[in-house]
Write a protein that holds these residues in place. Structure first.
Motif, short mmCIF file in Angstrom:
data_model
loop_
_atom_site.label_atom_id
_atom_site.label_comp_id
_atom_site.label_asym_id
_atom_site.label_seq_id
_atom_site.Cartn_x
_atom_site.Cartn_y
_atom_site.Cartn_z
N GLN A 160 -5.72 -4.38 -15.90
CA GLN A 160 -5.96 -3.09 -15.24
C GLN A 160 -7.33 -2.53 -15.64
O GLN A 160 -7.45 -1.44 -16.17
CB GLN A 160 -4.84 -2.11 -15.57
CG GLN A 160 -3.53 -2.50 -14.92
CD GLN A 160 -2.39 -1.56 -15.27
OE1 GLN A 160 -2.62 -0.41 -15.64
NE2 GLN A 160 -1.16 -2.04 -15.17
N ILE A 164 -8.90 -2.18 -10.72
CA ILE A 164 -8.29 -0.95 -10.24
C ILE A 164 -9.25 0.23 -10.16
O ILE A 164 -8.86 1.33 -9.77
CB ILE A 164 -7.04 -0.56 -11.06
CG1 ILE A 164 -7.39 -0.32 -12.53
CG2 ILE A 164 -5.95 -1.60 -10.91
CD1 ILE A 164 -6.32 0.44 -13.28
N VAL A 173 -6.86 -4.31 -4.28
CA VAL A 173 -5.87 -5.36 -4.03
C VAL A 173 -6.26 -6.23 -2.83
O VAL A 173 -5.83 -7.37 -2.72
CB VAL A 173 -4.46 -4.75 -3.88
CG1 VAL A 173 -4.27 -4.10 -2.50
CG2 VAL A 173 -3.38 -5.79 -4.14
N SER A 202 -2.91 4.18 -2.11
CA SER A 202 -3.05 4.16 -3.55
C SER A 202 -1.74 4.69 -4.09
O SER A 202 -1.40 5.86 -3.91
CB SER A 202 -4.21 5.05 -3.97
OG SER A 202 -4.42 4.89 -5.35
N ALA A 206 -4.56 2.69 -8.96
CA ALA A 206 -6.01 2.53 -8.78
C ALA A 206 -6.72 3.84 -8.53
O ALA A 206 -6.12 4.82 -8.08
CB ALA A 206 -6.26 1.58 -7.62
N ASP A 211 -4.68 0.17 -4.06
CA ASP A 211 -3.82 -0.69 -4.87
C ASP A 211 -2.64 -1.23 -4.06
O ASP A 211 -1.81 -1.96 -4.59
CB ASP A 211 -3.35 -0.02 -6.16
CG ASP A 211 -2.58 1.27 -5.95
OD1 ASP A 211 -1.94 1.42 -4.90
OD2 ASP A 211 -2.61 2.12 -6.86
N SER A 212 -2.59 -0.88 -2.77
CA SER A 212 -1.53 -1.38 -1.89
C SER A 212 -2.06 -1.49 -0.47
O SER A 212 -2.90 -0.68 -0.06
CB SER A 212 -0.32 -0.44 -1.88
OG SER A 212 0.30 -0.40 -3.14
N SER A 230 0.32 -5.58 -3.20
CA SER A 230 0.25 -4.38 -4.04
C SER A 230 0.14 -4.78 -5.51
O SER A 230 0.56 -5.87 -5.91
CB SER A 230 1.48 -3.50 -3.85
OG SER A 230 1.40 -2.37 -4.70
N PHE A 231 -0.44 -3.85 -6.30
CA PHE A 231 -0.52 -4.02 -7.77
C PHE A 231 0.59 -3.25 -8.48
O PHE A 231 0.70 -3.31 -9.69
CB PHE A 231 -1.84 -3.43 -8.29
CG PHE A 231 -3.07 -4.22 -7.98
CD1 PHE A 231 -3.06 -5.60 -7.84
CD2 PHE A 231 -4.31 -3.57 -7.88
CE1 PHE A 231 -4.22 -6.33 -7.61
CE2 PHE A 231 -5.48 -4.27 -7.64
CZ PHE A 231 -5.44 -5.65 -7.50
N THR A 232 1.38 -2.45 -7.72
CA THR A 232 2.17 -1.41 -8.39
C THR A 232 3.69 -1.59 -8.27
O THR A 232 4.43 -0.66 -8.56
CB THR A 232 1.81 -0.02 -7.80
OG1 THR A 232 2.23 -0.01 -6.42
CG2 THR A 232 0.34 0.27 -7.90
#
Ligand code: NDP
Length: 333
Positions: A160, A164, A173, A202, A206, A211-212, A230-232
């Motif tokens: 992270q 991000i 992402v 987001s 991020a 982030d999505s 996505s990262f989340t």
């Protein structure tokens, strides 16, 4: 084959150093890092004899014939062009560059120099994806109608950083994961998306980058593709669903760096689990690259594949930013 590492990165430490050393007669001589202290510490931790913060020292070493570039994305272009000028074969991380034009310049310059240039799209190397492609191409599900890709993950805390919060380094992402999904779809279908429509968000992690993202892509054959990156998503499972007029393939936990997951094939005879090979993805990537250098094969994903996955990701970003459907601009390849 003696290697140099350009970028003292996590991906090299977690996967690629071992994958290089798994090949007969391969070893790593030097690591280059922009931060001398980090490079020295990294070299020591990974038993690499030399470290330098001066790229030309690595590139002037005639014992080194191949480099693995895994720096942050905005550095890939200049480092690739310098490595090509020094006559090194290259595995470059995705996304190859920040623009299709830059990626094309890298790949065409390597071609003109007669050097092998590979993109490290690891998923094409997975036994699971190779099996899915084989099920499609042997007609097990008939004519493909649509594909859905689930690639929402939980970005580990140690990653992270620039991903991000730093668009200039290629964070977000879309450059990070959409490129892999674009390459996987191209791998399955042997055709490339022509138009995309996307929305980004987001969802809390991020800042200054997305982030999505969710998007839909149209293919020349008419296949519709839907993807989610996505990262989340802490508790999501990754996967692929491919629907054909004679059957479907449902795969879970396959959008990953590890040789894991499961595949189910459903057709008029019911549903059954399909087995696949569990070899290491990165060992196969380096092995195919090495064969290409010695003239007996081609990289799993070459430079052209890297340009095309980048073009799709950039179209997704443009669509998410403008709110309009975008044609994918593959430039002059
Ligand atoms: P990292 O953040 O781990 O490393 C990127 C760069 O950050 C390093 O090259 C290094 O710069 C710098 N850096 C990292 N740690 C430190 C530190 N402690 N001190 C100082 N500098 C540091 O990135 P990743 O390994 O996650 O990603 C690198 C590249 O690989 C990206 O292009 C990414 O898209 C790609 N990637 C590909 C994957 C795949 O499966 N194909 C998976 C993960 C990443 P320097 O270059 O100066 O050494």
């Amino acid at each position: 084959m003696i290697w140099g590492l350009i970028g003292a990165s996590t991906i090299a430490s977690q996967h690629m150093i071992d994958a290089i050393r798994a090949q007969d007669g391969h070893d790593i001589k030097t690591v280059q890092s922009g931060n001398a202290a980090h490079g020295a510490q990294y070299a020591k931790a990974h038993n690499i004899p030399n470290s330098t913060d001066d790229l030309s020292i690595l590139l002037d070493d005639t014992n080194i014939s191949a480099v693995y570039i895994s720096s942050t994305n905005e550095k890939h272009k200049a480092q690739s062009l310098a490595a090509i000028a020094a006559g090194k074969h290259i595995i470059c991380e995705k996304p190859l560059a920040m623009t299709v034009q830059d990626a094309t310049a890298m790949v065409q310059t390597a071609e003109r120099a007669g050097l092998v240039f590979a993109t490290n799209h690891h998923l094409r190397n997975a036994g699971s994806h190779i099996k899915i492609k084989q099920l499609i191409s042997t007609g097990q599900i008939g004519t493909v109608q649509s594909i859905r890709i689930f690639h929402a993950v939980n970005l580990p805390e140690n990653l992270q950083g620039w991903r991000i919060n730093d668009a200039g380094a290629g964070g977000g992402v879309i450059p990070d994961i959409v490129v892999h999904d674009a390459d996987t779809v191209r791998f399955y279908l042997d055709e490339a998306p022509i138009r995309v429509l996307a929305m980004e968000g987001s969802s809390g992690m991020a800042q200054g980058v997305e982030d999505s993202v969710m998007s839909v892509w149209t293919m020349p054959s008419g296949v519709m593709v839907q993807t989610h990156e996505s990262f989340t998503h802490r508790y999501a499972r990754t996967g692929v669903e491919i629907y054909g007029d004679k059957g479907s393939i449902i795969a879970r936990d396959v959008m990953t760096q590890r040789p894991i997951g499961e595949i189910f094939l459903t057709d008029e005879n019911g549903t059954r689990e399909i087995s696949f090979d569990d070899h290491n993805l990165y060992v196969r990537s380096v092995g195919n690259f090495s064969n290409a250098v010695t003239g007996s094969g081609r990289p799993t994903a070459d430079g052209r594949d890297g340009i095309m996955s980048l073009a799709v990701a950039l179209a997704v970003k443009d669509s998410a930013t403008t709110g309009k459907a975008m044609d994918v601009d593959y430039g002059n390849i």
